[in-house]
Design an enzyme around this catalytic site. Structure first.
Site, PDB file in Angstrom:
ATOM      1  CB  CYS A 189      -6.337   3.101   7.809  1.00 55.05           C
ATOM      2  SG  CYS A 189      -7.999   2.645   7.317  1.00 55.05           S
TER       3      CYS A 189
ATOM      4  CD  GLU B 277      -9.503   4.938  -0.020  1.00 55.31           C
ATOM      5  OE1 GLU B 277      -9.565   5.089   1.211  1.00 55.31           O
ATOM      6  OE2 GLU B 277     -10.341   5.417  -0.793  1.00 55.31           O
TER       7      GLU B 277
ATOM      8  N   GLY C 255      -2.603   1.741   1.453  1.00 54.19           N
ATOM      9  CA  GLY C 255      -1.396   1.455   2.231  1.00 54.19           C
ATOM     10  C   GLY C 255      -0.756   2.746   2.711  1.00 54.19           C
TER      11      GLY C 255
HETATM   12  P1  NAD Z   1       1.710  -3.065   3.147  1.00 54.35           P
HETATM   13  O1  NAD Z   1       3.079  -3.135   3.710  1.00 54.35           O
HETATM   14  O2  NAD Z   1       0.936  -4.305   2.965  1.00 54.35           O
HETATM   15  O3  NAD Z   1       1.835  -2.276   1.769  1.00 54.35           O
HETATM   16  C1  NAD Z   1       0.700  -2.007   0.962  1.00 54.35           C
HETATM   17  C2  NAD Z   1       0.940  -2.584  -0.422  1.00 54.35           C
HETATM   18  O4  NAD Z   1       2.038  -1.920  -1.032  1.00 54.35           O
HETATM   19  C3  NAD Z   1       1.279  -4.068  -0.413  1.00 54.35           C
HETATM   20  O5  NAD Z   1       0.497  -4.729  -1.375  1.00 54.35           O
HETATM   21  C4  NAD Z   1       2.748  -4.094  -0.743  1.00 54.35           C
HETATM   22  O6  NAD Z   1       3.138  -5.238  -1.432  1.00 54.35           O
HETATM   23  C5  NAD Z   1       2.936  -2.862  -1.595  1.00 54.35           C
HETATM   24  N1  NAD Z   1       4.309  -2.354  -1.522  1.00 54.35           N
HETATM   25  C6  NAD Z   1       5.100  -2.301  -0.423  1.00 54.35           C
HETATM   26  N2  NAD Z   1       6.299  -1.750  -0.741  1.00 54.35           N
HETATM   27  C7  NAD Z   1       6.250  -1.429  -2.056  1.00 54.35           C
HETATM   28  C8  NAD Z   1       7.170  -0.821  -2.972  1.00 54.35           C
HETATM   29  N3  NAD Z   1       8.379  -0.418  -2.603  1.00 54.35           N
HETATM   30  N4  NAD Z   1       6.776  -0.660  -4.244  1.00 54.35           N
HETATM   31  C9  NAD Z   1       5.547  -1.058  -4.637  1.00 54.35           C
HETATM   32  N5  NAD Z   1       4.628  -1.625  -3.808  1.00 54.35           N
HETATM   33  C10 NAD Z   1       4.977  -1.821  -2.544  1.00 54.35           C
HETATM   34  O7  NAD Z   1       0.770  -2.154   4.041  1.00 54.35           O
HETATM   35  P2  NAD Z   1       1.152  -0.838   4.820  1.00 54.35           P
HETATM   36  O8  NAD Z   1       1.542   0.240   3.902  1.00 54.35           O
HETATM   37  O9  NAD Z   1       2.004  -1.153   6.000  1.00 54.35           O
HETATM   38  O10 NAD Z   1      -0.318  -0.532   5.374  1.00 54.35           O
HETATM   39  C11 NAD Z   1      -0.499   0.252   6.462  1.00 54.35           C
HETATM   40  C12 NAD Z   1      -0.764   1.692   6.053  1.00 54.35           C
HETATM   41  O11 NAD Z   1      -1.898   1.730   5.209  1.00 54.35           O
HETATM   42  C13 NAD Z   1      -1.098   2.575   7.205  1.00 54.35           C
HETATM   43  O12 NAD Z   1      -0.517   3.840   7.017  1.00 54.35           O
HETATM   44  C14 NAD Z   1      -2.610   2.690   7.139  1.00 54.35           C
HETATM   45  O13 NAD Z   1      -3.131   3.838   7.735  1.00 54.35           O
HETATM   46  C15 NAD Z   1      -2.835   2.653   5.677  1.00 54.35           C
HETATM   47  N6  NAD Z   1      -4.166   2.144   5.399  1.00 54.35           N
HETATM   48  C16 NAD Z   1      -5.059   2.959   4.812  1.00 54.35           C
HETATM   49  C17 NAD Z   1      -6.336   2.503   4.571  1.00 54.35           C
HETATM   50  C18 NAD Z   1      -7.374   3.354   3.918  1.00 54.35           C
HETATM   51  O14 NAD Z   1      -8.382   2.799   3.526  1.00 54.35           O
HETATM   52  N7  NAD Z   1      -7.179   4.647   3.758  1.00 54.35           N
HETATM   53  C19 NAD Z   1      -6.679   1.207   4.930  1.00 54.35           C
HETATM   54  C20 NAD Z   1      -5.719   0.404   5.515  1.00 54.35           C
HETATM   55  C21 NAD Z   1      -4.462   0.871   5.734  1.00 54.35           C
END
Ligand code: NAD
Length: 481
Positions: A265, A231, A209
């Site tokens: 991502c 990641e 995330g």
């Molecule tokens: P998201 O909002 O779904 O968050 C990811 C996870 O974190 C979720 O399960 C969510 O419930 C949890 N979360 C959110 N806020 C939280 C908090 N305050 N405390 C604890 N957990 C919490 O997804 P996102 O972050 O918007 O995803 C997009 C980002 O992820 C982009 O920056 C993208 O580049 C990155 N990403 C990376 C990869 C990789 O493989 N490197 C893959 C996909 C996405």
């Protein structure tokens, strides 16, 4: 009203609700820990059986997962097969084929000093793990780490993203129906649930995330000295060099950018080229967009939607219609969360679109004087998840490989490189730490334990026991000089 119209953080819990949730989560962790301690996940046969159960579940629940992905992200069935379900199926096949060999201890060479002795490296399971996944490839990014966790002989709690609610529900159904609750349990939810989860002690936390939450995860993990794989994302640059085959280059960039409506991502975030190359590349980019998504991408079955209105609004605000040479805000539709494939020319480095990772279907094009400036630009920012180079010159490719740092470097290709089990996938610096896919995933979810064995006779260590006098002292000093 659909869930997508809300900012999907769950409502604050009342105290009794929170107490009930906490005890449910604690019970799940305890059950998985006891199961691990009982040896449920140790044998090769048990791991293969769980992987087989996952494969079967994936096959049987494919229609349900595909429907959910269409609902959450407007993903077509083919795209879902290619970038989500198929990737996981491939991981399962690869791991199943190689797991026996990976589990075989390898021998270590210990050198003359320790002789006679033998050394082995054994891969042991870590224990009870936590997998927290995001919404953009919600099936792939939940189940591919799970395959690695199972292969490594761990139990796992899976926390899918609440931002893709239909897929979260479908994944929960799949895992609860087809997998053994002694191996895998699901906790659905948002911040409250994840916060309670993060208070528990795990043996590995695998988080995918954004970096802000990545920091929250790392901080919570530090409390128990739990290792983490993070990641994360960032702005992945593309450099197009003079003399590249522009028709193919354009197709590859357009496909990489607009798959999943840019919510990838490793999507090419922005493009750099010299003015001359930009001028020649433009028509090819426009043509590639039309060829893939037609002149009316809102009607294309193969073009996705923004995950929710919050992200729709965020990305729409990054579009400057004066600079858009295709797409733009005119045809965007908040109701259906549609933003057309948008390419912007004449973008400046300090334009809003260059602030954060775009994570939507907008490709800004920026002028550079050549490879030197492109390299300097990459080096001046955070280390990206991937850097892309399209160049006919080996020397230029080599310079990007040597002079820039990124999770991976892709020469002449976008996206496809992370679909392979043969290549580690992970970031560096701001784009994350640790990696997985194929054997790397198995390694991420195991501890490499060296095991040394030395016979008691002859007692060669007598030479290093004190007291150190005379010949012994001279010999040891010379040896350890
Ligand atoms: P998201 O909002 O779904 O968050 C990811 C996870 O974190 C979720 O399960 C969510 O419930 C949890 N979360 C959110 N806020 C939280 C908090 N305050 N405390 C604890 N957990 C919490 O997804 P996102 O972050 O918007 O995803 C997009 C980002 O992820 C982009 O920056 C993208 O580049 C990155 N990403 C990376 C990869 C990789 O493989 N490197 C893959 C996909 C996405």
């Amino acid at each position: 009203m659909s869930t997508h119209e809300h900012d999907t953080t769950s409502a604050d819990l009342t105290a009794p609700d929170e107490a009930a949730l906490r005890s449910r989560i604690e019970a799940d962790v305890t059950a998985l820990r006891e199961s691990f301690e009982a040896g449920t996940t140790r044998s090769l046969e048990a791991r293969l059986a769980q992987l087989e159960a996952l494969r079967r579940g994936l096959r049987l629940e494919e229609p349900r997962l595909a429907r959910a992905l269409a609902e959450d992200l407007g993903k077509s069935r083919t795209e879902s097969a290619m970038t989500e379900i198929g990737v996981v199926a491939q991981e399962i096949s690869h791991v199943t084929k190689h797991l026996k060999a990976w589990l075989r201890p390898t021998s270590l060479s210990l050198g003359a000093m320790l002789a006679p002795a033998t050394g082995q490296l054994r891969r042991e399971p870590l224990g009870t793990t936590l997998i927290i996944s995001p919404w953009n490839y919600p099936v792939n990014l939940t189940l591919a780490p799970l395959v690695a966790a199972i292969a490594g002989g761990n139990t796992a709690i899976v926390k899918p993203s609440e931002v893709a609610p239909a897929t979260s529900a479908a994944l929960t159904h799949l895992l609860r129906t087809h997998l053994d609750p002694g191996w895998v349990r699901v906790v659905e939810g948002a911040v409250e649930e994840t916060t309670i989860l993060l208070e528990q002690r795990f043996d590995l936390i695998f988080y995918t995330g954004n970096g802000a939450v990545g920091r929250i995860v790392a901080r919570a993990a530090a409390e128990h000295l739990t290792p983490t794989v993070l990641e994360l994302g960032g702005k992945s640059p593309v450099f197009v060099d003079e003399g590249a085959d522009l028709a193919t280059t354009a197709r590859r960039i357009v496909w990489g950018k607009f798959t999943n409506a840019g919510q990838t991502c490793i999507a090419p975030d922005y493009l750099m080229a010299t003015p001359r190359t930009i001028q020649r590349l433009m028509p090819h980019l426009r043509r590639a967009v039309r060829a893939m998504y037609s002149g009316k991408p809102d009607r294309s079955l193969d073009y996705g939607r923004m995950v929710n209105t919050k992200h729709f609004d965020r990305v729409l605000a990054l579009i400057d219609d004066d600079k858009a040479i295709c797409g733009g805000t005119d045809t965007a539709d908040r109701e259906t969360r549609f933003i057309p494939p948008t390419i912007m020319q004449g973008v400046d480095w300090d334009d809003p679109v260059m602030g954060e990772e775009i994570f939507g279907p907008v490709l800004p094009i920026l002028t550079v004087s050549g490879p030197d400036e492109a390299i300097a630009r990459i080096r001046s920012g955070d280390k990206p998840l991937t850097a892309y180079v399209f160049s006919p010159r080996r020397s230029v490719e080599e310079r990007f490989a040597e002079e820039t740092s990124s999770g991976s470097l892709a020469l002449g290709v976008t996206l496809a490189h992370v679909g392979t089990t043969g290549m580690p996938f992970g970031g560096v610096g701001e784009s994350g730490m640790g990696a997985y896919h194929g054997r790397t995933g198995f390694e991420a979810f195991t501890h490499a334990k060296p095991v040394v064995k030395k016979p008691l006779t002859p007692d060669t260590l007598r030479f290093v026991y004190p007291p150190y006098r005379g010949m012994k002292r001279r010999l040891l000093r010379r040896l350890f000089r």
